[in-house]
Scaffold this active site. Structure first.
Site, PDB file in Angstrom:
ATOM      1  N   ALA B  12      98.453  33.539  -1.301  1.00 59.00           N
ATOM      2  CA  ALA B  12      99.236  32.855  -2.340  1.00 59.00           C
ATOM      3  C   ALA B  12     100.446  32.097  -1.802  1.00 59.00           C
ATOM      4  O   ALA B  12     100.572  30.880  -2.013  1.00 59.00           O
ATOM      5  CB  ALA B  12      99.673  33.863  -3.403  1.00 59.00           C
ATOM      6  N   ARG B  23     101.892  17.636  -1.419  1.00 56.79           N
ATOM      7  CA  ARG B  23     102.157  16.738  -2.557  1.00 56.79           C
ATOM      8  C   ARG B  23     103.257  15.732  -2.243  1.00 56.79           C
ATOM      9  O   ARG B  23     103.320  14.660  -2.838  1.00 56.79           O
ATOM     10  CB  ARG B  23     102.624  17.560  -3.775  1.00 56.79           C
ATOM     11  CG  ARG B  23     101.504  18.152  -4.582  1.00 56.79           C
ATOM     12  CD  ARG B  23     102.085  18.916  -5.765  1.00 56.79           C
ATOM     13  NE  ARG B  23     101.205  20.032  -6.143  1.00 56.79           N
ATOM     14  CZ  ARG B  23     100.140  19.905  -6.917  1.00 56.79           C
ATOM     15  NH1 ARG B  23      99.826  18.739  -7.426  1.00 56.79           N
ATOM     16  NH2 ARG B  23      99.396  20.957  -7.180  1.00 56.79           N
ATOM     17  N   SER B  42      93.912  32.533  -1.024  1.00 55.20           N
ATOM     18  CA  SER B  42      94.386  32.646  -2.415  1.00 55.20           C
ATOM     19  C   SER B  42      93.462  33.408  -3.347  1.00 55.20           C
ATOM     20  O   SER B  42      92.877  32.843  -4.266  1.00 55.20           O
ATOM     21  CB  SER B  42      94.607  31.245  -3.016  1.00 55.20           C
ATOM     22  OG  SER B  42      95.607  30.582  -2.301  1.00 55.20           O
ATOM     23  N   CYS B  46      95.559  41.711  -7.172  1.00 58.51           N
ATOM     24  CA  CYS B  46      95.857  42.509  -8.377  1.00 58.51           C
ATOM     25  C   CYS B  46      94.624  42.696  -9.242  1.00 58.51           C
ATOM     26  O   CYS B  46      94.602  43.553 -10.131  1.00 58.51           O
ATOM     27  CB  CYS B  46      96.913  41.828  -9.228  1.00 58.51           C
ATOM     28  SG  CYS B  46      98.174  41.009  -8.285  1.00 58.51           S
ATOM     29  N   VAL B  84      96.696  34.980  13.887  1.00 58.28           N
ATOM     30  CA  VAL B  84      97.780  34.555  14.770  1.00 58.28           C
ATOM     31  C   VAL B  84      98.288  35.786  15.511  1.00 58.28           C
ATOM     32  O   VAL B  84      98.614  36.808  14.899  1.00 58.28           O
ATOM     33  CB  VAL B  84      98.912  33.869  13.968  1.00 58.28           C
ATOM     34  CG1 VAL B  84     100.105  33.566  14.874  1.00 58.28           C
ATOM     35  CG2 VAL B  84      98.388  32.579  13.337  1.00 58.28           C
ATOM     36  N   ASN B 311     103.854  33.407  -5.286  1.00 62.36           N
ATOM     37  CA  ASN B 311     103.543  32.049  -5.723  1.00 62.36           C
ATOM     38  C   ASN B 311     104.806  31.212  -5.911  1.00 62.36           C
ATOM     39  O   ASN B 311     104.863  30.059  -5.492  1.00 62.36           O
ATOM     40  CB  ASN B 311     102.762  32.084  -7.036  1.00 62.36           C
ATOM     41  CG  ASN B 311     101.272  32.162  -6.788  1.00 62.36           C
ATOM     42  OD1 ASN B 311     100.652  31.190  -6.391  1.00 62.36           O
ATOM     43  ND2 ASN B 311     100.690  33.344  -7.001  1.00 62.36           N
ATOM     44  N   TYR B 432     109.416  37.717 -36.454  1.00 55.04           N
ATOM     45  CA  TYR B 432     109.063  38.806 -37.371  1.00 55.04           C
ATOM     46  C   TYR B 432     107.979  38.387 -38.344  1.00 55.04           C
ATOM     47  O   TYR B 432     108.091  37.385 -39.037  1.00 55.04           O
ATOM     48  CB  TYR B 432     110.293  39.275 -38.166  1.00 55.04           C
ATOM     49  CG  TYR B 432     109.885  40.061 -39.393  1.00 55.04           C
ATOM     50  CD1 TYR B 432     109.150  41.239 -39.237  1.00 55.04           C
ATOM     51  CD2 TYR B 432     110.172  39.625 -40.688  1.00 55.04           C
ATOM     52  CE1 TYR B 432     108.716  41.952 -40.341  1.00 55.04           C
ATOM     53  CE2 TYR B 432     109.747  40.333 -41.796  1.00 55.04           C
ATOM     54  CZ  TYR B 432     109.015  41.494 -41.624  1.00 55.04           C
ATOM     55  OH  TYR B 432     108.571  42.189 -42.709  1.00 55.04           O
ATOM     56  N   TRP B 440     112.959  45.155 -38.076  1.00 53.77           N
ATOM     57  CA  TRP B 440     113.801  45.307 -36.884  1.00 53.77           C
ATOM     58  C   TRP B 440     112.849  45.507 -35.706  1.00 53.77           C
ATOM     59  O   TRP B 440     112.218  46.559 -35.590  1.00 53.77           O
ATOM     60  CB  TRP B 440     114.742  46.514 -37.004  1.00 53.77           C
ATOM     61  CG  TRP B 440     115.860  46.339 -37.973  1.00 53.77           C
ATOM     62  CD1 TRP B 440     115.905  46.795 -39.252  1.00 53.77           C
ATOM     63  CD2 TRP B 440     117.124  45.669 -37.744  1.00 53.77           C
ATOM     64  NE1 TRP B 440     117.102  46.453 -39.831  1.00 53.77           N
ATOM     65  CE2 TRP B 440     117.869  45.758 -38.937  1.00 53.77           C
ATOM     66  CE3 TRP B 440     117.693  45.009 -36.656  1.00 53.77           C
ATOM     67  CZ2 TRP B 440     119.154  45.224 -39.077  1.00 53.77           C
ATOM     68  CZ3 TRP B 440     118.962  44.469 -36.791  1.00 53.77           C
ATOM     69  CH2 TRP B 440     119.685  44.573 -37.981  1.00 53.77           C
TER      70      TRP B 440
END
Lengths: 459, 459
Positions: B12, B23, B42, B46, B84, B311, B432, B440
């Site tokens: 990532a 870019r 990438s 998880c 590496v 990321n 709400y 609440w």
């Protein structure tokens, strides 16, 4: 001798104020009398559509606290079915009519809590003797509608007039009960609480449920047969129906205040200061759907009738009446709703509000998913952000999505509340795990898109 | 002549940096070579527990972007299976071993992006020739475990060692596959990412699922039979098992950096500045699970390996390498997870962190529900808040609940990010509607309770 607090209106705001005042001042110090013209204290009007649909089976589930609790636990003299008909600020008196027993009572006050709420907007054509036309503000309204839906001849077709939250929720409730439902909205689109591009997604979902949406169309009258409504009349011809539900919104219930000389604000609701006191009128407080409050983003007074504000405002007023210190910080227009599985959230300003307030802004719409793309149940989510240019400050946000969407608006609401820029928002440390979000949360993706849009302008 | 960026580690952080740099700078300006010792670029580590459980059926769903995309769309020379083995900062060279083809390559760089991630903690006893002992960091780890679970003789019993997020998620995954699962945790309680009172709720849910939780117990060895693991050894005797999963957490993968003379921070991870540059080492950048970052609440450097940070950090590094300007604003420790239907969220400091950072604080736990009490599907939700005294500033929050709980932590995370006090938080305008919250919101109820606790101290 004890002082006397009179509460006019025994729903959320009034009873929150009364009970907070009581927590701080006992009955030897403060007598509290609450007049409520209806049959109930503190019920959830927002829950009525779900009671109509049958999702909430029992009316009493919607009652947060019954009058007996207020009487015994809070020592508040609650008088139901008592409509206050006059307030005399000079003589420090209210006059109330006993709707059940008849007659009138006159009570002096030292402190007045005005919490009369709002009244449904009811156009002239809706004043009719025909059966089958219903508002949906009170529990009794809900009960009458339920009875009508269950009695013979069983209604098969329904028209809901008005496409705000309640109208949309009622359309959903009625289709869930198996009726054929048409929603008629005067504006170009229902769900005008969000921008048109976002409302389109909601309208699509409503049509997907089988609700006929007729927008840009006004109801001008009713037709009836044998004492029952048989159609609503529109410029495009009658729409036959067996039941009409009015969801045209509400206006602040201020007639009594106006007659007493309590000043209104520019929104037409009662003006209050930060502590919920009516400025210039000694010892008079107001809270709930009858007051206006500060919109923190536009800086303008707004009338946003919503139970969560009413509760907070009532609490603030009550703390102050009780001798404490509290202020109401204003609102940012956060609201959530759903149309079956489609969830809708909004906060802050829409494009038209931002323009009206004089802001220059960019608006961006981004598509993402509720969960990691590979995780089962990931559903599309559309997030719209408005950001001031050149500052990048968030001005408003809207979310429409098929799951876990609505309450994500709270994340944006807290960012907005704190005046965050979309640049700052791209850095937010939000919860990430595959069942709950993609690695870039939809909120972060939206913020990045807004940053790009601002950068493209060269700011 | 083009400059040269070498990326060490193609997950990532490294690939986000590489693509952001690209870019802004085309290949005539910047050549980009990325070395990755594994088989993938990438992927979502998880997501592995959900692939093991079968919820995510296909390994390739966990791959966010394949190497070909980086090669063709981003013109990045991605070299998989290249480890590496040395970095020479003086000669500006890296040496990499070709794990597949054999041999060694030597590549010069002008700019180095160090993104080697983290390595799983593997105690001595876990180094074994016996089959059936698995880490779960890489897709290959996951594939090996899946094969083991499916091959004959089919494992019936599993021991998960370590009760952090991955351990708990793996315990859930294995029980969903029908195994008998024991989770062994050295500390007094698993889920130490939340305070003990909140972790207790999670442990209760795990036991409810049928997971045997053995806390306060260390694994000291393994027993094997016929080349297969047959038990884990503990002070309380052996626990027979057919498969062992290690979930003991990770440490930053910094061996290469240390050998090269890249300095580490007090957390043992690589120290970086706000732009993800290694201070004092020219043109060397680092991001992801191998770096430490600022905890905005404690002000201390922390090592929190998490895809969302990796990321963001990689993106920041890449923008800067590309000649733009971006900073990483730090973390507040937000995390979410679930144990079947029980959702857990946390942000900011736990009690022990707050004490270690020198804060004085109150902590309160409040009970509420996910929806209006009368709305179907309303489930209990427990919210814990830590607030500094006397200021009332929010220091941390934890939520455990049965539905719509985990991502509510974001609301609290944004409040924490902005340094709000619990007093301020009671005023928040949150969404709400009965299907989504009581009038609440649980967050508001918790904030009010914290305010009361502070008031009770007389502040």
């Amino acid at each position: 001798m004890a002082q006397r607090l009179i509460v006019v209106g025994g729903d959320a705001a009034g009873m929150a104020a009364a009970s907070q005042a009581r927590r701080r001042r006992d009955r030897r110090d403060l007598e509290i009398v609450a007049f409520e013209r209806g049959h109930f204290t503190s019920y959830s009007a927002c829950g009525i559509p779900y009671w109509i649909s049958g999702l909430v089976p029992d009316r009493d589930q919607l009652i947060a606290r019954d009058p007996e609790t207020f009487r015994t636990d809070f020592d508040i003299d609650v008088r139901l079915r008592h409509e206050v008909t006059g307030i005399d600020l000079d003589r420090r008196e209210v006059v109330a009519r006993d709707l059940a027993g008849g007659g009138e009572v006159r009570e002096r006050f030292d402190t007045l809590m005005y919490a009369t709420g709002a009244v449904p907007i009811k156009p002239d054509w809706a004043h009719t003797d025909a059966g089958g036309v219903f508002g949906i503000q009170t529990l009794n309204d809900g009960a009458a509608l339920r009875d009508w839906l269950e009695a013979e001849p069983k209604p098969r077709r329904a028209v809901v007039v008005g496409g705000g939250y309640i109208g949309v929720e009622m359309a959903e409730a009625l289709i869930q009960r198996g009726l054929t439902v048409t929603l008629v909205e005067k504006a170009a689109q229902p769900m005008s609480t969000v921008d048109e591009d976002m409302a389109e997604l909601v309208v699509g979902a409503m049509r997907g449920l089988g609700i006929t949406v007729r927008a840009g169309l006004s109801v001008t009258g009713l037709e009836q047969r044998d004492g029952r409504v048989s159609a609503v009349v529109t410029a495009e011809g009658p729409i036959p129906t067996d039941v009409v539900v009015l969801g045209l919104g509400v206006r602040p219930n201020v007639a009594l205040a106006e007659a007493a000389g309590i000043p209104l604000g520019p929104s037409g609701a009662i003006r209050v200061d930060r502590r919920m006191r009516v400025p210039g009128v000694e010892d008079v407080w107001a809270a709930g759907d009858c007051v206006e409050c500060l919109h923190r983003v536009s800086g303008m007074p707004v009338h946003i009738p919503l139970g969560t504000h009413a509760n907070k405002q009532g609490r603030v007023a009550g703390i102050n009446i009780g001798g404490g210190y509290a202020t109401f910080a204003g609102v940012i227009g956060t609201a959530v709703t759903k149309v079956c599985e489609l969830e809708v959230g909004r906060t802050g300003l829409r494009e038209r509000d931002a323009a009206a307030a004089g802001f220059e802004f960019v608006s961006v719409i981004s598509e993402s998913t509720s969960r990691a793309g590979y995780y089962p149940g990931a559903r599309p989510m559309t997030v719209k952000l408005l950001a001031e240019k050149p500052s990048g400050r968030l001005l408003g946000a809207q979310i429409v999505g098929w799951s876990e969407a609505a309450k994500r608006i709270d994340t944006l609401a807290v960012a907005l509340w704190n005046g965050m820029t979309v640049d700052d928002m791209t850095a937010l440390d939000l919860g990430y795990a595959p069942p709950y979000a993609p690695v870039w949360d939809p909120v972060l993706i939206a913020a990045r898109k807004a940053v790009d849009a601002l950068a493209a302008l060269g700011r």
